[in-house]
Design an enzyme around this catalytic site. Structure first.
Site, PDB file in Angstrom:
ATOM      1  N   ASN A 139      11.571  91.990  36.985  1.00  0.00           N
ATOM      2  CA  ASN A 139      10.154  91.792  37.287  1.00  0.00           C
ATOM      3  C   ASN A 139       9.399  93.076  37.601  1.00  0.00           C
ATOM      4  O   ASN A 139       8.187  93.142  37.422  1.00  0.00           O
ATOM      5  CB  ASN A 139       9.977  90.766  38.417  1.00  0.00           C
ATOM      6  CG  ASN A 139      10.698  91.154  39.687  1.00  0.00           C
ATOM      7  OD1 ASN A 139      11.793  91.705  39.664  1.00  0.00           O
ATOM      8  ND2 ASN A 139      10.095  90.849  40.826  1.00  0.00           N
ATOM      9  N   GLY A 214      17.752  90.866  43.140  1.00  0.00           N
ATOM     10  CA  GLY A 214      17.775  89.808  42.147  1.00  0.00           C
ATOM     11  C   GLY A 214      17.933  88.445  42.782  1.00  0.00           C
ATOM     12  O   GLY A 214      17.497  88.222  43.922  1.00  0.00           O
ATOM     13  N   SER A 215      18.589  87.550  42.066  1.00  0.00           N
ATOM     14  CA  SER A 215      18.661  86.162  42.508  1.00  0.00           C
ATOM     15  C   SER A 215      19.622  85.995  43.681  1.00  0.00           C
ATOM     16  O   SER A 215      20.601  86.740  43.826  1.00  0.00           O
ATOM     17  CB  SER A 215      19.108  85.266  41.358  1.00  0.00           C
ATOM     18  OG  SER A 215      20.491  85.422  41.099  1.00  0.00           O
ATOM     19  N   GLU A 234      18.566  92.338  48.150  1.00  0.00           N
ATOM     20  CA  GLU A 234      17.184  91.873  48.263  1.00  0.00           C
ATOM     21  C   GLU A 234      17.091  90.662  47.349  1.00  0.00           C
ATOM     22  O   GLU A 234      17.091  90.796  46.133  1.00  0.00           O
ATOM     23  CB  GLU A 234      16.209  92.981  47.857  1.00  0.00           C
ATOM     24  CG  GLU A 234      14.803  92.773  48.403  1.00  0.00           C
ATOM     25  CD  GLU A 234      13.999  91.768  47.578  1.00  0.00           C
ATOM     26  OE1 GLU A 234      14.055  90.554  47.905  1.00  0.00           O
ATOM     27  OE2 GLU A 234      13.343  92.195  46.632  1.00  0.00           O
ATOM     28  N   LEU A 235      17.004  89.469  47.963  1.00  0.00           N
ATOM     29  CA  LEU A 235      17.245  88.229  47.233  1.00  0.00           C
ATOM     30  C   LEU A 235      16.021  87.321  47.135  1.00  0.00           C
ATOM     31  O   LEU A 235      16.146  86.163  46.763  1.00  0.00           O
ATOM     32  CB  LEU A 235      18.407  87.469  47.895  1.00  0.00           C
ATOM     33  CG  LEU A 235      19.691  88.276  48.058  1.00  0.00           C
ATOM     34  CD1 LEU A 235      20.764  87.429  48.728  1.00  0.00           C
ATOM     35  CD2 LEU A 235      20.182  88.813  46.730  1.00  0.00           C
ATOM     36  N   CYS A 269       8.875  88.773  44.414  1.00  0.00           N
ATOM     37  CA  CYS A 269       9.611  88.217  45.562  1.00  0.00           C
ATOM     38  C   CYS A 269       8.687  87.906  46.734  1.00  0.00           C
ATOM     39  O   CYS A 269       9.001  87.036  47.543  1.00  0.00           O
ATOM     40  CB  CYS A 269      10.690  89.199  46.010  1.00  0.00           C
ATOM     41  SG  CYS A 269      11.949  89.504  44.767  1.00  0.00           S
ATOM     42  N   GLU A 357      12.551  79.303  45.802  1.00  0.00           N
ATOM     43  CA  GLU A 357      11.640  80.326  45.285  1.00  0.00           C
ATOM     44  C   GLU A 357      11.193  79.916  43.887  1.00  0.00           C
ATOM     45  O   GLU A 357      12.002  79.890  42.956  1.00  0.00           O
ATOM     46  CB  GLU A 357      12.330  81.687  45.245  1.00  0.00           C
ATOM     47  CG  GLU A 357      11.434  82.803  44.724  1.00  0.00           C
ATOM     48  CD  GLU A 357      12.133  84.149  44.714  1.00  0.00           C
ATOM     49  OE1 GLU A 357      11.496  85.147  45.105  1.00  0.00           O
ATOM     50  OE2 GLU A 357      13.309  84.217  44.314  1.00  0.00           O
TER      51      GLU A 357
END
Length: 457
Positions: A139, A214-215, A234-235, A269, A357
């Site tokens: 992204n 990412g996820s 970082e999720l 995010c 999310e």
């Protein structure tokens, strides 16, 4: 030798943007070995050399800003206005890293506070933990790559960067700029590897630090695979914004929420997802919000989601919410990968548009009677990345900072605000560790103490 060619396509129209090869196993092995061999070289690299390389990358990015922006839009699909903004942020990210590299000096502690330590002083410095494996998402194909690479250069830690296979071209172009610097071989490598082969890289003991964005699913698997490594994750999240009754400029707040719930198709995010409005102003604010959302230019502001699967999933989640009683105030439809900017009111608390999310252009609106109940609603999530609070009351602002279970609270704006030098990361299932230049430099390094004896203090 080169591996299987990856066809990179534009999410908007499916046109082919470029073809790049996956790295062959021999190339992957050579890259990991080079990174491991560069640990000692990077540790000895003077601060001025690290800073000069970072300054050069920043300057070259600025000089070629439009080229990078056009490439980001081509492979990611985000409207050009956001691609240009991303390039501007990346320019600043490398510049900040250069500044941090120059002042990454450590700390001096006198130890003679106890009589037994008379004449002793400690120097506390940070040194790289070893080579870093950086894994970046689709992204933000430039600036999130920058947030992996820039702090690594700043501390002299070798890094092997794996970009997202859907958007590798921007990272590879950045690698060309990095190759033009005088950084030693092996310090920075950008390598396109299939997602299916990522676990082997994660498990490689020569890469003791893993920095992943990412996820949640993939991040949790990484943490379980290498619990002995230093892993930063970082999720993402389902970011909430609170609009308090004391906020005067409702139109501006509505404009910010509409824009940053839908910019680059909501694929951020910290894009706004949950909107909590004081019931005393809810009618006026929601009318303004719906009007602002309906006025958005889909091509210029929103853009497509990354692929058909993402579009179908978002459509399914909207349908699930409406079947459960949510009211569609705007949007709710899609054409191909273009999901119409959507506003839902009173979605069921257990629906996925509330609990998960969305990562799409969907806003879920609800009301609250008191600010305490609003904060409780924000915290009623397994995520905790950032939150925004529109309030003019200093006491409410400080209460939000104390009570909201998130990594960052933005007062007077949406949770989508991020300055690239500040600590950035989440609580709970939103991850561990922090990005932001100095914070990432700390994550890539560990402390080492030098005690000097017989010093006349």
């Amino acid at each position: 030798m080169t591996g299987t060619l990856v066809e990179v396509t534009n999410p908007l129209d499916g046109s082919v943007v470029g073809k790049v090869p996956y790295a062959e196993p021999a190339a992957v092995e050579a890259a990991v070995a080079a990174a491991a061999a560069a640990v000692a070289v990077g540790r000895e690299l003077p601060a001025h050399a690290r800073a000069a390389a970072l300054d050069q990358i920043s300057a070259q990015l600025a000089a070629r800003a439009e080229e990078f922006a056009q490439l980001i839009t081509a492979e990611n699909g985000k409207p050009i206005v956001w691609a240009r903004a991303e390039v501007g942020r990346a320019v600043s990210t490398f510049r900040w890293a250069a500044e941090e590299a120059r002042r990454f000096s450590g700390e001096l502690q006198r130890l003679d506070t106890d009589a037994a330590a008379t004449g002793r002083v400690a120097m506390v410095r940070r040194f790289p933990r070893g080579a870093v494996l950086g894994i970046s998402p689709f992204n933000f194909p430039l600036n999130l790559v920058a947030h992996k690479i820039a702090p690594a250069i700043a501390v002299g830690a070798p890094i092997l960067l794996k970009p997202a296979p859907k958007t590798p071209l921007t990272a590879l172009l950045l690698a060309e700029l990095i190759a033009e610097t005088e950084l030693p071989a092996g310090l920075v490598t950008v390598l396109l590897v299939p997602d299916a082969e990522m676990d082997a890289l994660v498990a490689d003991e020569r890469l003791p630090v893993v920095s992943f964005t990412g996820s949640e699913r993939v991040g949790r698997r990484i943490a379980e695979l290498v619990p002995h490594k230093h892993v930063t994750l970082e999720l993402g999240g389902n970011a909430a914004v609170v609009v308090a009754r004391d906020w005067a400029d409702l139109e501006w707040a509505a404009d910010r929420v509409a824009t940053f719930g839908n910019y680059q198709a909501g694929q951020s995010c910290i894009g706004v997802q949950r909107v909590l409005v004081d019931e005393a102003i809810a009618h006026e604010f929601v009318e303004l919000l719906v009007a602002k959302v309906q006025a958005l230019d889909p091509a210029a502001v929103v853009g497509p989601v990354i692929d058909d699967a993402a579009a179908a999933r978002i459509e399914e989640w909207i349908a699930e919410a409406t079947a459960g009683g949510a009211e569609v105030l705007a949007g709710g439809t899609r054409e191909g990968r273009m999901v119409a900017p959507t506003v839902l009111r009173d979605a069921p608390p257990d629906s996925r548009v509330v609990r998960e999310e969305v990562f799409g252009p969907v806003l879920v609106v609800s009301t609250f009677p008191t600010i305490d109940e609003a904060f409780a609603a924000v915290n009623d999530s397994r995520f905790g990345l950032q939150a925004g609070v529109f309030t003019s009351d200093l006491r409410t602002a400080f209460a939000a900072h104390r009570d909201l279970e998130v990594g960052g609270v933005v007062i007077g704006d949406v949770p989508s605000y991020r300055a690239d030098q500040m600590p950035y990361g989440g609580w709970k299932h939103s991850g561990v560790g922090r990005e932001g230049l100095r914070s990432a430099m700390d994550d890539y390094t560990d402390t080492r103490v030098l005690v000097l004896t017989g010093i006349p203090l």
